[in-house]
Design a protein around this motif. Sequence first.
Motif, PDB file in Angstrom:
ATOM      1  N   GLY A 116     -26.312  93.935  40.297  1.00  0.00           N
ATOM      2  CA  GLY A 116     -25.731  95.226  39.383  1.00  0.00           C
ATOM      3  C   GLY A 116     -26.211  96.596  39.866  1.00  0.00           C
ATOM      4  N   TRP A 117     -27.643  96.439  40.235  1.00  0.00           N
ATOM      5  CA  TRP A 117     -28.564  97.398  40.680  1.00  0.00           C
ATOM      6  C   TRP A 117     -27.733  98.049  41.964  1.00  0.00           C
ATOM      7  N   TRP A 118     -27.656  96.885  42.839  1.00  0.00           N
ATOM      8  CA  TRP A 118     -27.078  97.229  44.341  1.00  0.00           C
ATOM      9  C   TRP A 118     -25.729  97.793  43.946  1.00  0.00           C
ATOM     10  N   GLN A 119     -25.119  97.326  43.295  1.00  0.00           N
ATOM     11  CA  GLN A 119     -23.527  97.981  42.896  1.00  0.00           C
ATOM     12  C   GLN A 119     -23.529  99.341  42.507  1.00  0.00           C
ATOM     13  N   VAL A 120     -24.285  99.798  41.513  1.00  0.00           N
ATOM     14  CA  VAL A 120     -24.525 101.263  41.115  1.00  0.00           C
ATOM     15  C   VAL A 120     -24.918 102.044  42.149  1.00  0.00           C
ATOM     16  N   MET A 121     -25.891 101.677  42.871  1.00  0.00           N
ATOM     17  CA  MET A 121     -26.531 102.437  43.944  1.00  0.00           C
ATOM     18  C   MET A 121     -25.597 102.715  45.083  1.00  0.00           C
ATOM     19  N   ARG A 122     -24.957 101.647  45.417  1.00  0.00           N
ATOM     20  CA  ARG A 122     -23.828 101.963  46.427  1.00  0.00           C
ATOM     21  C   ARG A 122     -22.686 102.920  45.815  1.00  0.00           C
ATOM     22  N   ALA A 171     -26.034  84.369  51.668  1.00  0.00           N
ATOM     23  CA  ALA A 171     -27.254  85.110  51.576  1.00  0.00           C
ATOM     24  C   ALA A 171     -27.906  85.617  52.702  1.00  0.00           C
ATOM     25  N   LEU A 172     -27.428  84.736  53.668  1.00  0.00           N
ATOM     26  CA  LEU A 172     -28.204  85.168  55.152  1.00  0.00           C
ATOM     27  C   LEU A 172     -27.360  86.602  55.772  1.00  0.00           C
ATOM     28  N   VAL A 173     -26.016  86.622  55.181  1.00  0.00           N
ATOM     29  CA  VAL A 173     -25.339  87.757  55.413  1.00  0.00           C
ATOM     30  C   VAL A 173     -25.934  89.188  55.341  1.00  0.00           C
ATOM     31  N   HIS A 174     -26.442  89.189  53.797  1.00  0.00           N
ATOM     32  CA  HIS A 174     -27.429  90.177  53.328  1.00  0.00           C
ATOM     33  C   HIS A 174     -28.790  90.356  53.984  1.00  0.00           C
ATOM     34  N   ALA A 175     -29.216  89.036  54.128  1.00  0.00           N
ATOM     35  CA  ALA A 175     -30.683  89.188  54.815  1.00  0.00           C
ATOM     36  C   ALA A 175     -30.736  89.450  56.154  1.00  0.00           C
ATOM     37  N   LEU A 176     -29.668  89.124  56.859  1.00  0.00           N
ATOM     38  CA  LEU A 176     -29.806  89.669  58.223  1.00  0.00           C
ATOM     39  C   LEU A 176     -29.710  91.226  58.528  1.00  0.00           C
ATOM     40  N   ARG A 177     -28.766  91.575  57.640  1.00  0.00           N
ATOM     41  CA  ARG A 177     -28.632  93.078  57.695  1.00  0.00           C
ATOM     42  C   ARG A 177     -29.895  93.903  57.426  1.00  0.00           C
ATOM     43  N   TRP A 178     -30.531  93.224  56.337  1.00  0.00           N
ATOM     44  CA  TRP A 178     -32.038  94.013  56.018  1.00  0.00           C
ATOM     45  C   TRP A 178     -32.952  93.788  57.202  1.00  0.00           C
ATOM     46  N   ALA A 179     -32.925  92.435  57.776  1.00  0.00           N
ATOM     47  CA  ALA A 179     -33.977  91.901  58.600  1.00  0.00           C
ATOM     48  C   ALA A 179     -34.005  92.891  59.964  1.00  0.00           C
ATOM     49  N   ARG A 180     -32.869  93.056  60.359  1.00  0.00           N
ATOM     50  CA  ARG A 180     -32.615  93.726  61.534  1.00  0.00           C
ATOM     51  C   ARG A 180     -32.785  95.384  61.658  1.00  0.00           C
ATOM     52  N   ARG A 181     -33.177  95.757  60.478  1.00  0.00           N
ATOM     53  CA  ARG A 181     -33.851  97.163  60.384  1.00  0.00           C
ATOM     54  C   ARG A 181     -35.268  96.991  60.042  1.00  0.00           C
ATOM     55  N   ARG A 182     -35.691  95.947  59.821  1.00  0.00           N
ATOM     56  CA  ARG A 182     -37.146  95.917  59.226  1.00  0.00           C
ATOM     57  C   ARG A 182     -38.119  94.702  59.983  1.00  0.00           C
ATOM     58  N   ARG A 183     -37.379  93.676  60.290  1.00  0.00           N
ATOM     59  CA  ARG A 183     -38.310  92.248  60.318  1.00  0.00           C
ATOM     60  C   ARG A 183     -37.511  91.711  61.706  1.00  0.00           C
ATOM     61  N   HIS A 199     -32.656  96.536  48.387  1.00  0.00           N
ATOM     62  CA  HIS A 199     -33.517  97.248  48.966  1.00  0.00           C
ATOM     63  C   HIS A 199     -32.788  98.097  50.362  1.00  0.00           C
ATOM     64  N   ASP A 200     -31.813  97.578  50.898  1.00  0.00           N
ATOM     65  CA  ASP A 200     -31.282  97.876  52.045  1.00  0.00           C
ATOM     66  C   ASP A 200     -30.526  99.239  51.359  1.00  0.00           C
ATOM     67  N   GLU A 201     -29.831  99.107  50.216  1.00  0.00           N
ATOM     68  CA  GLU A 201     -28.992 100.169  49.698  1.00  0.00           C
ATOM     69  C   GLU A 201     -29.955 101.286  49.305  1.00  0.00           C
ATOM     70  N   LEU A 202     -30.882 101.028  48.431  1.00  0.00           N
ATOM     71  CA  LEU A 202     -31.987 102.084  48.130  1.00  0.00           C
ATOM     72  C   LEU A 202     -32.524 102.934  49.218  1.00  0.00           C
ATOM     73  N   ALA A 203     -32.842 102.291  50.538  1.00  0.00           N
ATOM     74  CA  ALA A 203     -33.289 103.189  51.485  1.00  0.00           C
ATOM     75  C   ALA A 203     -32.464 104.260  52.022  1.00  0.00           C
ATOM     76  N   PHE A 204     -30.960 104.356  51.532  1.00  0.00           N
ATOM     77  CA  PHE A 204     -30.351 105.389  51.990  1.00  0.00           C
ATOM     78  C   PHE A 204     -30.423 106.595  51.245  1.00  0.00           C
ATOM     79  N   ARG A 205     -31.340 106.417  50.191  1.00  0.00           N
ATOM     80  CA  ARG A 205     -32.004 107.771  49.494  1.00  0.00           C
ATOM     81  C   ARG A 205     -33.520 107.571  49.414  1.00  0.00           C
ATOM     82  N   PRO A 206     -33.990 107.867  50.882  1.00  0.00           N
ATOM     83  CA  PRO A 206     -35.240 107.829  50.934  1.00  0.00           C
ATOM     84  C   PRO A 206     -36.158 109.136  50.138  1.00  0.00           C
ATOM     85  N   ALA A 207     -35.559 110.002  49.662  1.00  0.00           N
ATOM     86  CA  ALA A 207     -36.264 111.040  48.796  1.00  0.00           C
ATOM     87  C   ALA A 207     -36.656 110.615  47.478  1.00  0.00           C
ATOM     88  N   ARG A 208     -36.057 109.325  47.153  1.00  0.00           N
ATOM     89  CA  ARG A 208     -36.319 108.867  45.895  1.00  0.00           C
ATOM     90  C   ARG A 208     -37.343 107.806  45.913  1.00  0.00           C
TER      91      ARG A 208
END
Length: 326
Positions: free
Chosen positions: A53-59, A162-174, A114-123
């Motif tokens: 739900g947080w992912w949704q509102v942040m997007r 689950a791995l669709v989301h995890a892979l997108r996150w990991a490619r940016r960070r791990r 976490h990926d979505e929140l990173a689009f607003r680094p000032a927060r």
Amino acid sequence: MAGRFLRLTLGHLTREWPYKLDQILASPDDLATPRSLHPAFYGSFDWHSCVHGWWQVMRLCRLFPHLPEVQAVDALADGTLTQEAIMGECMSLDRPMAAAFERPYGWGWLLALHDELAFRPARPWAKALAPLAERIADRLAAYLPRLCYPVRSGKHDNTAFALVHALRWARRRRADLALLIEERATGWFGGDRAARPWEPSGEDFLSPTLCEAMLMREVGGERFAGWLAAFMPDPFGDDMRALTSPATVTDRTDGRLAHMDGLNLSRAWCWFSLAPFLPLPERIRDIASIHLGSALPHLADDYMGEHWLATFAVLALTADDGHVAA
């Protein structure tokens, strides 16, 4: 529509009751309220629904920053997605017998948030959530080598979704985790040919067949078109008919039967995303639109759907890459 979704989800992100705990009690001391156990994600009926739900509102706030609801979302995030609350979530995750808590569905969604929140680094929100995201990434990295066979169900334990989301996150960070996901996905699914889906099961909200294709799209790069052609040689044929017509929903007050609305929305997400790689992409998009239209009028019919369906509607409407679908 985005404003309506935001208002709908703001109405339950901090709604503590009813709540379905995912918990193994190791002692009487483990009995506690949802807010005590999960100081950030205590609403929306269960932990994973609150997270996505947080992912949704942040997007939606990122895509429609001038909506009046954005200010309310930001204020709620400032008071909820705090370092203190997230450390409370980490402590809950570290409890004895919690190693498999929300595996893998909630793990994937937490990394997506976490990926979505990173689009607003000032927060401060992405920085606050980072320790929990890293804990989950570590658990995923330890779990995948031990998982001999992917889980091909249509519910929360589905591996590919689950791995669709995890892979997108990991490619940016791990990079290590991204490589592991790619290797495991290729080993599990790379040789699959001529899918004949026996779907749906009676309480599915995901399509195992389409989620597998979505993961291989993420993994496959230039090789994906050839893999998909072998996996779905005729997407309009009799073998695929189970995936091209919306599933029937008989009782939206029953939380598990209401999964069928989610299935139609998640299929729409998959079909929209896969359309460019399939024959007659406009016809595929029509199939996606029919699935989407079958569920959109029912997002708030009952709380059993209201607490989560809008997330999957946003997933479909943004065509999984942040661009609103036509």
